[in-house]
Design an enzyme around this catalytic site. Structure first.
Site, short mmCIF file in Angstrom:
data_model
loop_
_atom_site.label_atom_id
_atom_site.label_comp_id
_atom_site.label_asym_id
_atom_site.label_seq_id
_atom_site.Cartn_x
_atom_site.Cartn_y
_atom_site.Cartn_z
N MET A 30 38.79 40.51 50.21
CA MET A 30 39.98 41.20 50.71
C MET A 30 40.33 42.37 49.79
SD MET A 30 42.52 38.61 52.66
CE MET A 30 43.37 37.97 51.22
N HIS A 37 34.93 38.94 41.68
CA HIS A 37 34.20 39.49 42.82
C HIS A 37 32.85 40.08 42.38
CE1 HIS A 37 38.49 39.86 44.25
NE2 HIS A 37 37.93 39.27 45.29
N LEU A 184 40.62 34.11 37.52
CA LEU A 184 40.82 35.47 38.00
C LEU A 184 41.23 35.44 39.47
CD1 LEU A 184 37.82 37.39 36.39
CD2 LEU A 184 40.15 37.10 35.51
#
EC number: 6.3.2.1
Length: 281
Positions: A30, A37, A184
């Site tokens: 997102m 990521h 995170l």
């Protein structure tokens, strides 16, 4: 690296990759990217892979009163991070491309979606399952990568793939953490300095509970202590639960793989985390 906002262009690029014999690896996000990521991108970069990252803030997985309108959006820096990480294609669809006028389909995954965040956020996992199914159909990946921080989400996606016969391998990537242990998350940016200092109580409470349970403490007592610790640190606790790591059912026997899952709020920021319970201390 190529960036696409229209499905026709993305599919043409994917067809070209297939013509070169490259397998597609998908990393759904997102946006508001961070090192967690990037760990997914790095895991996806197998030899010969064509790595596709999607960036889409999915309105269907946000409930009433949640943070859809203020969810961090950092398109330019996200694209730069993906390029530097070696991503090949970025899929950046607008909402109307994912949910055009008249869109009326929703996917509900039972079982693993029903407790924990499924109970705390009604409809959330229906939105997750629907958008992930669309992404799988759009991208047709051989593999898709998801972070284990969202442990229940990963279980829902595995169930979705098994039940609907998607020809995609789901790869879970270990939770990435700051130096002090906080998992995170894109939502960590909501925390002010004081809240950020308090937030580390979440992984510490889970770690203490996991060690206690592995050492023979009754799970109910260890969970109660974890909840009390978080409350004392200023959290509003949604849940701290011990579940079967596969089915996510509560009260798992000690000979099963067990996972601690927690969700709690600091002010308006909701944080989640999870930790495996080792069979030994």
């Amino acid at each position: 690296m190529e960036v696409f906002r229209e499905l026709a262009g993305l599919r043409a690029a994917l067809a070209a990759a297939a013509g070169e014999g490259r397998e597609v690896a998908l990393v759904p996000t997102m946006g508001a990217l961070h090192a967690g990521h990037i760990a997914l991108i790095e895991a996806a970069r197998r030899p010969g892979a064509c790595v596709v990252a999607s960036i889409f803030v999915n309105p269907r997985q946000f409930g009433a009163g949640e943070d859809l309108s203020r969810y961090p959006r950092k398109e330019l820096s996200d694209i730069a991070m993906l390029n530097e990480a070696g991503c090949d294609l970025v899929w950046l669809p607008p909402v109307e491309a994912m949910y055009p006028a008249g869109f009326a389909t929703s996917i509900a995954v039972g079982g693993v979606s029903e407790g924990l965040d499924g109970a705390a956020r009604p409809g959330h996992f229906d939105g997750v399952a629907t958008v992930v199914a669309k992404l799988f159909n759009q991208v047709q990946p051989a593999r898709a990568y998801f972070g284990e921080k969202d442990f229940q989400q990963l279980a829902v996606i595995r169930r979705l793939v098994a039940d609907l016969d998607f020809a995609v391998e789901i790869v879970g990537v270990p939770t990435q953490r700051d130096d002090d242990g906080l998992a995170l998350s894109s939502r960590n940016v909501y925390l002010d300095e004081e809240q950020r200092a308090k937030a580390v109580a979440l992984p510490r409470a889970l770690g203490q509970a996991a060690r206690a349970i592995a050492g023979g403490t009754a799970p109910d007592a260890a969970l109660a202590e974890a909840r009390a610790t978080l409350t004392a640190a200023g959290f509003d606790v949604d849940y701290v639960e011990l579940v079967d790591a596969g089915s996510l059912l509560p009260d798992p026997p000690a000979d099963r793989r067990r996972q601690l899952l927690a969700a709690a709020r600091l002010g308006s920021t909701r944080l989640i985390d999870n930790l495996a319970v080792s069979p030994t201390i």
